[in-house]
Design an enzyme around this catalytic site. Structure first.
Site, PDB file in Angstrom:
ATOM      1  N   PRO A   1       3.092  -1.438  -7.979  1.00 16.67           N
ATOM      2  CA  PRO A   1       4.206  -0.857  -6.825  1.00 16.67           C
ATOM      3  C   PRO A   1       4.151  -1.860  -5.792  1.00 16.67           C
ATOM      4  CG  PRO A   1       2.202   0.555  -7.653  1.00 16.67           C
ATOM      5  CD  PRO A   1       2.141  -0.157  -8.542  1.00 16.67           C
ATOM      6  N   ASP A   2       4.738  -1.448  -4.808  1.00 20.99           N
ATOM      7  CA  ASP A   2       5.042  -2.027  -2.759  1.00 20.99           C
ATOM      8  C   ASP A   2       4.104  -0.451  -2.988  1.00 20.99           C
ATOM      9  OD1 ASP A   2       6.973  -0.368  -2.609  1.00 20.99           O
ATOM     10  OD2 ASP A   2       7.961  -2.352  -2.199  1.00 20.99           O
ATOM     11  N   PHE A   3       3.738  -0.944  -1.107  1.00 22.63           N
ATOM     12  CA  PHE A   3       2.724   0.104  -0.810  1.00 22.63           C
ATOM     13  C   PHE A   3       4.551   1.298   0.220  1.00 22.63           C
ATOM     14  CE2 PHE A   3       0.260  -2.566  -0.609  1.00 22.63           C
ATOM     15  CZ  PHE A   3      -1.437  -2.235  -1.198  1.00 22.63           C
ATOM     16  N   ARG A   4       5.771   0.422   0.086  1.00 18.01           N
ATOM     17  CA  ARG A   4       5.935   1.218   1.383  1.00 18.01           C
ATOM     18  C   ARG A   4       8.178   2.391   0.875  1.00 18.01           C
ATOM     19  NH1 ARG A   4       2.527  -1.686   4.247  1.00 18.01           N
ATOM     20  NH2 ARG A   4       1.795  -0.805   5.450  1.00 18.01           N
TER      21      ARG A   4
ATOM     22  N   ASN B   1      -2.099  -9.227  -1.144  1.00 20.50           N
ATOM     23  CA  ASN B   1      -1.869  -8.226  -2.158  1.00 20.50           C
ATOM     24  C   ASN B   1      -3.400  -8.597  -2.467  1.00 20.50           C
ATOM     25  OD1 ASN B   1       0.814  -8.150  -2.339  1.00 20.50           O
ATOM     26  ND2 ASN B   1       1.055  -9.885  -3.993  1.00 20.50           N
TER      27      ASN B   1
ATOM     28  N   ASP C   1      -4.032  -8.267  -5.427  1.00 19.44           N
ATOM     29  CA  ASP C   1      -4.430  -7.844  -7.197  1.00 19.44           C
ATOM     30  C   ASP C   1      -4.733  -9.139  -8.376  1.00 19.44           C
ATOM     31  OD1 ASP C   1      -2.203  -9.983  -7.197  1.00 19.44           O
ATOM     32  OD2 ASP C   1      -0.637  -8.044  -6.927  1.00 19.44           O
TER      33      ASP C   1
ATOM     34  N   HIS D   1      -6.206 -10.133   2.878  1.00 18.62           N
ATOM     35  CA  HIS D   1      -6.379  -8.228   2.869  1.00 18.62           C
ATOM     36  C   HIS D   1      -7.846  -8.361   1.679  1.00 18.62           C
ATOM     37  CE1 HIS D   1      -2.368  -6.995   4.536  1.00 18.62           C
ATOM     38  NE2 HIS D   1      -3.538  -7.569   5.417  1.00 18.62           N
TER      39      HIS D   1
END
Length: 386
Positions: free
Chosen positions: A96-99, A170, A172, A189
């Site tokens: 999933p993305d964040f927003r 990302n 991941d 990040h």
């Protein structure tokens, strides 16, 4: 940061109808008209009140539509490409993305009883209560997902000798799983790739961390018993040094910046769109139209915003849709579609084989039960603190 060249036709000087000499005061209506034109043309807050004034722009390429851009690339090519991506390129992998409302990560954290959604990536909160983060980490941990066509398109750019650098928000590690060289990747990040004790800074590798997380154990340092945290940038931590040291080199003579799957809302990552010079084309591949002019008066819309839908656009192109659809359309237009499909097939076959080998190894290492019903290799229950 280069300024976008905007040329205006010179207009003949006119005099006010209410003035008969140079010493007379300017008419109020004329003053208000100038104010309106200032806000309309300089700050883009409304339409111009001067219908005779026309704005001329010098476009980097004649046609700034997606098809026009693809045709230009096919015929003329690019030499030095930088990519910057966010969570949107990983959603088709199941991450999933964040927003995104409803489906985004921040919308689905109620089960962790956080004081606020972003607390799960807050360093102060983590030091007090790390368990929610590690519970989430188990759900999102690398190895459970495979790269998307958008990831492999970036690898293809590198294979063709066009990729200068790949900047990603990302965590991941899917960029790494494509086979993209580590020196080409800047994980702004951080990621799960390396881990450090938050007390003594002893380093632990990804395999060790994965074993701890999937055993539902709170990862504790073997040296000082401090909590071991993946090298993900939490709120309150600095971004990696390479994020600050590399752009000067990467964006020098960069002729194409590709932006994919990001909201362009998180700084300083979003500021990368400002780095290329005025002759660099900026391509956005994203579900939403992001990076457009802010209403904040301090923001200069001509140098910082993406202008793909503005009349003064000189270099910005947008494909509004899924990232995978965008790269597949671009690959087809460039005649790279077979190259991309072959790369995806061969690399996914490699990943599938390595994952099966890892599963077999894990089966061999599983603790066996003895005749007394006691399982060997178990830790004391007090260590299962997640």
């Amino acid at each position: 940061m280069g300024d976008v060249e905007v040329k205006k036709e010179e207009q003949p000087t006119t005099t006010s109808n209410s003035s008969s000499s140079d010493d007379d005061e300017e008419a109020p209506d004329d003053t208000m008209d100038k104010v309106r034109r200032f806000f309309a043309n300089t700050l883009h807050l409304g339409g111009s009140t001067d219908t005779k004034e026309e704005v001329k722009v010098e476009k980097i390429i004649p046609d700034l539509s997606f098809d026009g851009f693809a045709e230009h690339w096919r015929v003329h090519g690019f030499r030095k490409i930088v990519t910057m991506v966010g969570a949107g390129i990983s959603t088709s992998a199941g991450i999933p993305d964040f927003r995104s409302p409803g489906s985004g990560l921040y919308s689905n954290l109620k089960k962790y009883a956080l004081p606020h959604p972003t607390a799960i990536f807050d360093l102060d909160y983590f030091e007090k209560n790390p368990a929610p983060f590690f519970a989430l980490a188990k759900e999102l941990y690398p190895g459970s997902f495979i790269p998307t066509p958008a990831h492999y398109f970036i690898r293809l750019l590198n294979d063709k000798g066009l990729l200068q650098r790949h900047y990603t928000q990302n965590i991941d590690t899917l960029d790494r799983l494509t086979g993209l060289p580590e020196d080409k990747i800047i994980e702004a990040h951080g990621s799960f790739h390396t881990n450090h004790c938050i007390k003594c800074r002893k380093e632990y590798d990804m395999d060790w961390m994965k074993a701890e997380i999937f055993a539902d154990r709170l990862p504790k340092c073997q040296k000082c018993k401090g909590v071991v945290k993946p090298d993900i940038v939490f709120f309150g931590e600095n971004l990696p040094k390479r994020f600050y040291s590399s752009p000067d080199e990467d964006f020098e003579d960069c002729d194409l910046l590709i932006i994919m799957g990001t909201s362009l809302e998180v700084q300083p990552f979003a500021s990368l769109v400002w780095r290329p010079g005025p002759r660099c084309i900026r391509l956005l591949i994203n579900r939403d139209a992001v990076g457009q002019a802010s209403s904040a008066l301090f923001m200069d819309p001509n140098t910082r915003s993406l202008l793909f839908d503005k009349p003064n656009n000189t270099r910005d192109v947008a494909f509004l849709g899924d990232c995978d659809a965008g790269v597949m359309a671009l690959a087809k237009a460039l005649g790279w579609d077979k190259d991309l499909e072959q790369l995806i097939t061969s690399e996914r076959r490699k990943l599938s084989g390595s994952q099966k080998s890892e599963e077999l190894q894990q089966d061999k290492e599983k603790p066996q039960s003895n005749p007394d019903g006691v399982t060997s290799g178990n830790r004391d229950k007090k260590d299962a603190s997640l």
